[in-house]
Design an enzyme around this catalytic site. Structure first.
Site, mmCIF file in Angstrom:
data_model
loop_
_atom_site.group_PDB
_atom_site.id
_atom_site.type_symbol
_atom_site.label_atom_id
_atom_site.label_comp_id
_atom_site.label_asym_id
_atom_site.label_seq_id
_atom_site.Cartn_x
_atom_site.Cartn_y
_atom_site.Cartn_z
ATOM 1 N N LYS A 178 0.845 -1.038 0.068
ATOM 2 C CA LYS A 178 0.026 0.178 0.006
ATOM 3 C C LYS A 178 0.923 1.114 -0.066
ATOM 4 O O LYS A 178 0.413 2.254 -0.309
ATOM 5 C CB LYS A 178 -0.921 0.182 1.197
ATOM 6 N N ASP A 217 7.845 3.004 -2.063
ATOM 7 C CA ASP A 217 7.724 3.971 -1.056
ATOM 8 C C ASP A 217 9.114 4.057 -0.413
ATOM 9 O O ASP A 217 9.789 5.049 -0.454
ATOM 10 C CB ASP A 217 6.769 3.829 -0.058
ATOM 11 N N ASP A 272 14.414 -1.119 1.333
ATOM 12 C CA ASP A 272 15.158 -1.275 2.635
ATOM 13 C C ASP A 272 16.055 -2.465 2.585
ATOM 14 O O ASP A 272 17.227 -1.960 1.940
ATOM 15 C CB ASP A 272 14.200 -1.829 3.782
ATOM 16 N N LYS A 299 17.247 2.716 2.246
ATOM 17 C CA LYS A 299 18.235 2.657 3.359
ATOM 18 C C LYS A 299 19.432 2.067 2.953
ATOM 19 O O LYS A 299 19.384 0.937 2.881
ATOM 20 C CB LYS A 299 17.539 1.863 4.508
ATOM 21 N N PHE A 319 13.551 3.056 11.695
ATOM 22 C CA PHE A 319 12.143 2.651 11.143
ATOM 23 C C PHE A 319 11.557 3.964 10.962
ATOM 24 O O PHE A 319 11.155 4.855 11.886
ATOM 25 C CB PHE A 319 11.457 1.778 12.082
HETATM 26 P P1 IMP Z 1 12.417 -4.639 1.887
HETATM 27 O O1 IMP Z 1 12.105 -5.777 1.167
HETATM 28 O O2 IMP Z 1 13.435 -4.944 2.992
HETATM 29 O O3 IMP Z 1 13.191 -3.764 1.089
HETATM 30 O O4 IMP Z 1 11.476 -3.592 2.446
HETATM 31 C C1 IMP Z 1 10.287 -3.609 1.530
HETATM 32 C C2 IMP Z 1 8.974 -3.073 2.295
HETATM 33 O O5 IMP Z 1 9.075 -3.019 3.913
HETATM 34 C C3 IMP Z 1 8.838 -1.641 2.038
HETATM 35 O O6 IMP Z 1 8.097 -1.473 0.782
HETATM 36 C C4 IMP Z 1 7.873 -1.226 3.082
HETATM 37 O O7 IMP Z 1 6.519 -1.517 3.016
HETATM 38 C C5 IMP Z 1 8.408 -1.976 4.215
HETATM 39 N N1 IMP Z 1 9.370 -1.061 5.108
HETATM 40 C C6 IMP Z 1 10.771 -1.297 4.953
HETATM 41 N N2 IMP Z 1 11.384 -0.102 6.040
HETATM 42 C C7 IMP Z 1 10.142 0.463 6.407
HETATM 43 C C8 IMP Z 1 10.337 1.643 7.273
HETATM 44 O O8 IMP Z 1 11.186 2.273 7.736
HETATM 45 N N3 IMP Z 1 9.081 2.220 7.551
HETATM 46 C C9 IMP Z 1 7.864 1.308 6.993
HETATM 47 N N4 IMP Z 1 7.880 0.616 6.245
HETATM 48 C C10 IMP Z 1 9.171 -0.025 5.877
#
Ligand code: IMP
Length: 199
Positions: free
Chosen positions: A62, A119, A122, A150, A171
């Protein structure tokens, strides 16, 4: 029909003050105006890169709905929109890389110029999975725009074409990003007070 009084109106206007800090927010990392300014810059770049083509924006739900809606109104190239919803298994604040598609695209992307809008990147694991999945559908081009990343957390290398801001390894919430489904509508990006995680 309900009449809106002047007092109601004043209260509402005050409630929308762009950087009025929510009580649960510890620190505003990226103010609303800085986000909008960066989106205007990225949109100008996208307009130049895709001149004469039609772009299919794919929002990852979302979190991306806010950045996608704002950016779409800065872009002048012809656009179509579609959305995917994915769920990443893991704890409340960390993903595991195992991704399930909850909502697939409605549009066939074969031969299309696809720009995925995220958005935040990470660990990069979610997007890594999505990219492999979308590449297999043979789009003419496939690029990524993310508002945030990040860099210290990256576990896979993601080729990000359009990048808003790097944030530290904390976060963050706001501007589409949630904690337990809250705070997505804050117009800025910030960190939460520690008490919020404990309650
Ligand atoms: P990744 O797979 O670790 O890159 O994370 C992907 C998803 O985790 C993002 O699209 C967000 O929905 C959620 N996410 C990662 N870091 C944060 C944060 O700091 N705040 C809120 N949601 C996060």
């Amino acid at each position: 029909m309900a009449r809106v009084t002047c007092r109601d109106h004043r209260q509402r206007v005050r409630g929308f003050g762009v950087d009025r800090k929510h009580d649960d927010i510890e620190q505003v990392l990226i103010p609303a105006e800085a986000i909008q300014q960066r989106l205007r810059e990225l949109s100008a770049e996208i307009d130049r890169d895709y001149a004469g083509r039609k772009v299919l924006l794919v929002g990852v739900l979302k979190g991306a709905f806010i950045v996608m809606a704002d950016m779409a109104r800065y872009l002048t190239v012809p656009l179509e929109f579609d959305f995917m919803a994915v769920s990443s298994y893991g704890s409340a604040t960390q993903t595991s890389g195992v991704v399930r598609i909850l909502k697939d695209l409605d549009i066939d992307i074969a031969g299309r110029d696809v720009l995925v809008v995220e958005d935040i990147v990470d660990s990069g694991l979610t997007l890594n999975y999505l990219l492999r999945n979308l590449r297999a559908r043979q789009p003419a081009s496939l690029e990524i725009m993310t508002l945030l990343s990040k860099p210290d957390q990256a576990r896979v290398e993601i080729p990000i074409r359009y990048h808003g801001f790097a944030v530290p390894n904390v976060f963050v919430v706001g501007y589409g990003l949630d904690y337990a489904e809250n705070y997505r509508n804050l117009p800025y990006v910030g960190t939460l007070r520690e008490e919020v995680y404990r309650s």
